[in-house]
Design a protein around this motif. Structure first.
Motif, PDB file in Angstrom:
ATOM      1  N   PHE A 150       0.934  -1.197  -0.068  1.00 28.95           N
ATOM      2  CA  PHE A 150       0.097   0.068  -0.225  1.00 28.95           C
ATOM      3  C   PHE A 150       1.022   1.226   0.041  1.00 28.95           C
ATOM      4  O   PHE A 150       0.604   2.226  -0.755  1.00 28.95           O
ATOM      5  CB  PHE A 150      -0.867  -0.171   1.195  1.00 28.95           C
ATOM      6  CG  PHE A 150      -2.004  -1.042   1.330  1.00 28.95           C
ATOM      7  CD1 PHE A 150      -2.382  -1.577  -0.065  1.00 28.95           C
ATOM      8  CD2 PHE A 150      -2.481  -1.537   2.469  1.00 28.95           C
ATOM      9  CE1 PHE A 150      -3.396  -2.478  -0.002  1.00 28.95           C
ATOM     10  CE2 PHE A 150      -3.670  -2.621   2.389  1.00 28.95           C
ATOM     11  CZ  PHE A 150      -3.911  -3.051   1.319  1.00 28.95           C
ATOM     12  N   GLN A 151       2.021   1.246   0.744  1.00 36.27           N
ATOM     13  CA  GLN A 151       2.675   2.432   0.911  1.00 36.27           C
ATOM     14  C   GLN A 151       3.426   2.603  -0.565  1.00 36.27           C
ATOM     15  O   GLN A 151       3.756   3.686  -0.790  1.00 36.27           O
ATOM     16  CB  GLN A 151       3.995   2.291   1.692  1.00 36.27           C
ATOM     17  CG  GLN A 151       4.735   3.572   2.204  1.00 36.27           C
ATOM     18  CD  GLN A 151       3.877   4.701   2.636  1.00 36.27           C
ATOM     19  OE1 GLN A 151       3.411   4.732   3.564  1.00 36.27           O
ATOM     20  NE2 GLN A 151       3.909   5.695   1.718  1.00 36.27           N
ATOM     21  N   MET A 152       4.022   1.365  -1.148  1.00 38.47           N
ATOM     22  CA  MET A 152       4.427   1.730  -2.434  1.00 38.47           C
ATOM     23  C   MET A 152       3.372   2.500  -3.517  1.00 38.47           C
ATOM     24  O   MET A 152       3.768   3.331  -4.256  1.00 38.47           O
ATOM     25  CB  MET A 152       4.851   0.407  -3.080  1.00 38.47           C
ATOM     26  CG  MET A 152       6.330  -0.207  -2.536  1.00 38.47           C
ATOM     27  SD  MET A 152       6.781  -1.340  -3.501  1.00 38.47           S
ATOM     28  CE  MET A 152       5.974  -2.748  -2.933  1.00 38.47           C
ATOM     29  N   MET A 153       2.327   1.847  -3.401  1.00 39.12           N
ATOM     30  CA  MET A 153       1.328   2.499  -4.304  1.00 39.12           C
ATOM     31  C   MET A 153       0.938   4.042  -3.781  1.00 39.12           C
ATOM     32  O   MET A 153       0.896   4.957  -5.009  1.00 39.12           O
ATOM     33  CB  MET A 153      -0.065   1.658  -4.191  1.00 39.12           C
ATOM     34  CG  MET A 153       0.091   0.332  -4.802  1.00 39.12           C
ATOM     35  SD  MET A 153      -1.625  -0.453  -4.602  1.00 39.12           S
ATOM     36  CE  MET A 153      -2.339   0.118  -5.936  1.00 39.12           C
ATOM     37  N   LEU A 154       0.986   4.433  -2.598  1.00 37.14           N
ATOM     38  CA  LEU A 154       0.913   5.977  -2.240  1.00 37.14           C
ATOM     39  C   LEU A 154       2.205   6.598  -2.836  1.00 37.14           C
ATOM     40  O   LEU A 154       1.963   7.739  -3.222  1.00 37.14           O
ATOM     41  CB  LEU A 154       0.859   5.797  -0.748  1.00 37.14           C
ATOM     42  CG  LEU A 154      -0.473   5.403   0.014  1.00 37.14           C
ATOM     43  CD1 LEU A 154      -0.348   5.525   1.395  1.00 37.14           C
ATOM     44  CD2 LEU A 154      -1.722   6.491  -0.508  1.00 37.14           C
ATOM     45  N   ASP A 155       3.323   6.005  -2.573  1.00 36.19           N
ATOM     46  CA  ASP A 155       4.530   6.700  -3.051  1.00 36.19           C
ATOM     47  C   ASP A 155       4.493   7.038  -4.606  1.00 36.19           C
ATOM     48  O   ASP A 155       5.070   7.917  -5.255  1.00 36.19           O
ATOM     49  CB  ASP A 155       5.865   5.827  -2.984  1.00 36.19           C
ATOM     50  CG  ASP A 155       5.956   5.806  -1.256  1.00 36.19           C
ATOM     51  OD1 ASP A 155       5.345   6.672  -0.330  1.00 36.19           O
ATOM     52  OD2 ASP A 155       6.989   4.978  -0.887  1.00 36.19           O
ATOM     53  N   MET A 156       3.924   6.168  -5.332  1.00 39.94           N
ATOM     54  CA  MET A 156       3.758   6.306  -6.814  1.00 39.94           C
ATOM     55  C   MET A 156       2.577   7.320  -7.175  1.00 39.94           C
ATOM     56  O   MET A 156       1.925   7.242  -8.469  1.00 39.94           O
ATOM     57  CB  MET A 156       3.567   5.015  -7.628  1.00 39.94           C
ATOM     58  CG  MET A 156       4.693   4.234  -7.166  1.00 39.94           C
ATOM     59  SD  MET A 156       4.626   2.416  -8.290  1.00 39.94           S
ATOM     60  CE  MET A 156       6.131   1.697  -7.879  1.00 39.94           C
ATOM     61  N   GLY A 157       1.907   7.687  -6.202  1.00 37.61           N
ATOM     62  CA  GLY A 157       0.875   8.703  -6.618  1.00 37.61           C
ATOM     63  C   GLY A 157      -0.519   8.375  -6.367  1.00 37.61           C
ATOM     64  O   GLY A 157      -1.573   8.872  -6.495  1.00 37.61           O
ATOM     65  N   GLU A 158      -0.885   7.023  -5.844  1.00 31.51           N
ATOM     66  CA  GLU A 158      -2.126   6.480  -5.774  1.00 31.51           C
ATOM     67  C   GLU A 158      -2.702   7.266  -4.548  1.00 31.51           C
ATOM     68  O   GLU A 158      -1.916   7.859  -3.507  1.00 31.51           O
ATOM     69  CB  GLU A 158      -2.113   5.223  -5.548  1.00 31.51           C
ATOM     70  CG  GLU A 158      -1.735   4.159  -6.685  1.00 31.51           C
ATOM     71  CD  GLU A 158      -2.910   3.847  -7.432  1.00 31.51           C
ATOM     72  OE1 GLU A 158      -4.141   4.460  -7.206  1.00 31.51           O
ATOM     73  OE2 GLU A 158      -3.000   3.213  -8.565  1.00 31.51           O
ATOM     74  N   THR A 159      -4.022   7.281  -4.074  1.00 32.91           N
ATOM     75  CA  THR A 159      -4.663   7.708  -3.136  1.00 32.91           C
ATOM     76  C   THR A 159      -5.176   6.664  -2.202  1.00 32.91           C
ATOM     77  O   THR A 159      -5.297   5.462  -2.623  1.00 32.91           O
ATOM     78  CB  THR A 159      -5.560   8.644  -3.524  1.00 32.91           C
ATOM     79  OG1 THR A 159      -6.788   7.970  -4.113  1.00 32.91           O
ATOM     80  CG2 THR A 159      -5.309   9.891  -4.311  1.00 32.91           C
ATOM     81  N   VAL A 160      -5.394   6.726  -0.816  1.00 30.27           N
ATOM     82  CA  VAL A 160      -6.008   5.847  -0.130  1.00 30.27           C
ATOM     83  C   VAL A 160      -7.460   5.441  -0.477  1.00 30.27           C
ATOM     84  O   VAL A 160      -7.712   4.099  -0.694  1.00 30.27           O
ATOM     85  CB  VAL A 160      -6.269   6.509   1.358  1.00 30.27           C
ATOM     86  CG1 VAL A 160      -7.083   5.433   2.414  1.00 30.27           C
ATOM     87  CG2 VAL A 160      -4.995   6.522   2.181  1.00 30.27           C
ATOM     88  N   GLU A 161      -8.051   6.313  -1.298  1.00 30.08           N
ATOM     89  CA  GLU A 161      -9.593   5.992  -1.719  1.00 30.08           C
ATOM     90  C   GLU A 161      -9.142   4.912  -3.112  1.00 30.08           C
ATOM     91  O   GLU A 161      -9.837   4.153  -3.244  1.00 30.08           O
ATOM     92  CB  GLU A 161     -10.228   7.231  -2.119  1.00 30.08           C
ATOM     93  CG  GLU A 161     -10.629   8.188  -1.142  1.00 30.08           C
ATOM     94  CD  GLU A 161      -9.632   8.982  -0.528  1.00 30.08           C
ATOM     95  OE1 GLU A 161      -8.405   9.139  -1.003  1.00 30.08           O
ATOM     96  OE2 GLU A 161      -9.708   9.640   0.488  1.00 30.08           O
ATOM     97  N   SER A 162      -8.409   5.394  -4.013  1.00 24.70           N
ATOM     98  CA  SER A 162      -8.106   4.557  -5.165  1.00 24.70           C
ATOM     99  C   SER A 162      -7.720   2.848  -4.646  1.00 24.70           C
ATOM    100  O   SER A 162      -8.131   1.954  -5.339  1.00 24.70           O
ATOM    101  CB  SER A 162      -7.263   5.278  -6.130  1.00 24.70           C
ATOM    102  OG  SER A 162      -5.951   5.381  -5.538  1.00 24.70           O
ATOM    103  N   ILE A 163      -6.634   3.113  -3.720  1.00 26.59           N
ATOM    104  CA  ILE A 163      -6.158   1.758  -3.224  1.00 26.59           C
ATOM    105  C   ILE A 163      -7.246   0.984  -2.746  1.00 26.59           C
ATOM    106  O   ILE A 163      -7.442  -0.364  -2.931  1.00 26.59           O
ATOM    107  CB  ILE A 163      -5.062   1.879  -2.333  1.00 26.59           C
ATOM    108  CG1 ILE A 163      -3.743   2.723  -2.878  1.00 26.59           C
ATOM    109  CG2 ILE A 163      -4.681   0.520  -1.646  1.00 26.59           C
ATOM    110  CD1 ILE A 163      -2.974   2.944  -2.008  1.00 26.59           C
TER     111      ILE A 163
END
Length: 450
Positions: free
Chosen positions: A107-120
């Motif tokens: 999840f943190q990797m996805m956040l670091d790549m610009g994803e949001t909590v909502e999209s994850i």
């Protein structure tokens, strides 16, 4: 649509950002591949040098190499780095292959790549609060976390850590996850955090009229005789507040911060107090602190027992044990048996909704109604509520005739022993501290000079 192709295993490499760090035992899969080949293709991403990175199929690639295959079936697809991480994360989550910590890292990797909590949350099928809680787990010590996972910690255990805000205290509780000590350590950490906030507030209030010192009777390197005034500590009443002394403008005050409390002093006043009186007061203060700590421990262990009974859901399965204990609870130790029950605790455990205005006949009727619906659990609650209390412990304060002073001693408690034995038969796990209190080996019970 991408076509299936066979690619040399020497040209395929594991993805560096694969959330799953441990592929587990691949021997059985390798044997199957050696006998039957790779039955499901790998998904890979082409690199500029003619090589490939696995996105789906890390275990199959490792097992194929172990089986001695030279080529494996693959589908090569163009993906952005963000799409690669999302695909790997989704694949492993759907297979339940990721540990809680690996999920958090993904999840943190996805956040670091610009994803949001909502999209994850939308992509992975988790609630937004779950995603946030997972990511917050990365604040914990990684080695301690992995050890807790190896001890069989559950998601519910990790969720309990959310009750603690301080990282240091969270890590202390993390050390106990998966052991019989966890519930006790968790409660202790929650109380410690409350005490830290109280200490911080006390210090702020003391700063208004007192000078902070590092050692009693010293201001810096200058010796200054001082008199003890009071103490603010973990043993203090929950509502104790700092009150500015009336003579604060005339007499200098000082405060000394310790591990568990703050001592307040003021300039020495000639009162003719003897050394014997001073030592007696010091002993009284020390003994009172130990008593307060023991009361806190006793109440905390009581709350652990109450929580266990409150959450217990296997009363039918343990009907024999409950009936045997209930008989003993009703008969009691003495000639006259037992004629009291903690109505407040009974009402809490049976969720009766009673208050100070509920009379005893109404209380009895509500208990009987519960007994009609859930007889085994009602029997358990009534038996338990007739014997336990928040002062039910293993210590007492006694007068020592030889020393001519009170001392705190270990006090055997056969009734509490029976209660613990009963709860253990239902699945309760005693913490190390509970055992130390029962056996009289707790450090507070060994302070014979207190």
């Amino acid at each position: 649509m991408p076509e299936l192709q066979y690619i040399e295993v020497s040209k395929i490499f594991p993805h560096p950002d694969n959330p799953r760090k441990n592929l587990g035992d691949i021997q059985e899969l390798s044997d199957s591949i050696k006998a039957n080949g790779v039955l499901q293709n790998l998904t890979v991403v082409p690199m500029s040098n003619g090589q490939y990175t696995v996105v789906i199929g890390h275990r199959r690639l490792a097992a194929a190499k172990k089986a001695g295959l030279s080529v494996v079936p693959c589908v090569a697809m163009e993906m952005t780095p963000q799409e690669q991480v999302r695909t790997m994360l989704m694949e492993n989550i759907q297979r339940s292959d990721l540990t809680v910590y690996e999920q958090a890292q993904g999840f943190q990797m996805m956040l670091d790549m610009g994803e949001t909590v909502e999209s994850i949350a939308k992509d992975c099928g988790f609630s937004q609060s779950t995603v946030r809680r997972r990511v917050r787990l990365l604040e914990l010590d990684a080695d301690k976390f992995k050890k807790s996972e190896a001890r069989g910690a559950t998601l519910q255990d990790y969720a309990q850590l959310e009750k603690i805000e301080t990282p240091e205290l969270k890590n202390k509780a993390l050390d106990a996850i998966g052991t019989a000590n966890f519930r006790d350590v968790l409660k202790k950490a929650i109380e410690e955090e409350k005490n830290l906030r109280r200490m911080a507030q006390w210090e702020t209030d003391l700063e208004a009229f007192a000078l902070k010192i590092e050692k009693r009777d010293c201001v810096g390197s200058t010796a200054v005789p001082m008199d003890y005034v009071t103490n603010y500590g973990i043993w203090s009443p929950k509502d104790k507040m700092v009150e500015r002394p009336e003579d604060a403008g005339e007499v200098r005050y000082y405060y000394l911060v310790g591990t568990n409390g703050i001592d307040l002093y003021k300039d020495h006043q000639e009162r003719g107090e003897t050394e014997e009186e001073r030592q007696r007061k010091e002993k009284d203060r020390a003994r009172n602190r130990v008593k307060a700590e023991l009361r806190e421990i006793t109440e905390r262990h009581y709350s652990l027992r109450v929580e266990f009974v409150s959450d217990f859901s296997a009363a039918k399965k343990h009907l024999v044990e409950i009936c045997k204990y209930a008989v003993g609870a009703i008969v009691g130790d003495g000639e006259y048996g037992r004629d009291e029950i903690n109505a407040e605790l009974t009402g809490e455990l049976l969720d009766l909704g009673i208050d100070d205005n509920t009379d005893y006949p109404a209380f009895t009727a509500m208990v009987e109604e519960c007994a009609d619906e859930h007889p085994e659990y009602a029997l358990l609650v009534c038996a338990y509520a007739s014997v336990d209390a928040d002062d039910n412990g293993y210590w007492d304060e006694r007068w020592n005739t030889d020393k001519r002073e009170y001392e705190i001693v270990h006090e055997p408690n056969s009734e509490l022993d029976r209660l613990y034995n009963f709860l253990v038969s239902l699945g309760y796990e005693m913490s190390d501290e509970e055992k130390a209190m029962r056996d009289g080996t707790h450090q507070l019970l060994s302070r014979r000079d207190a």
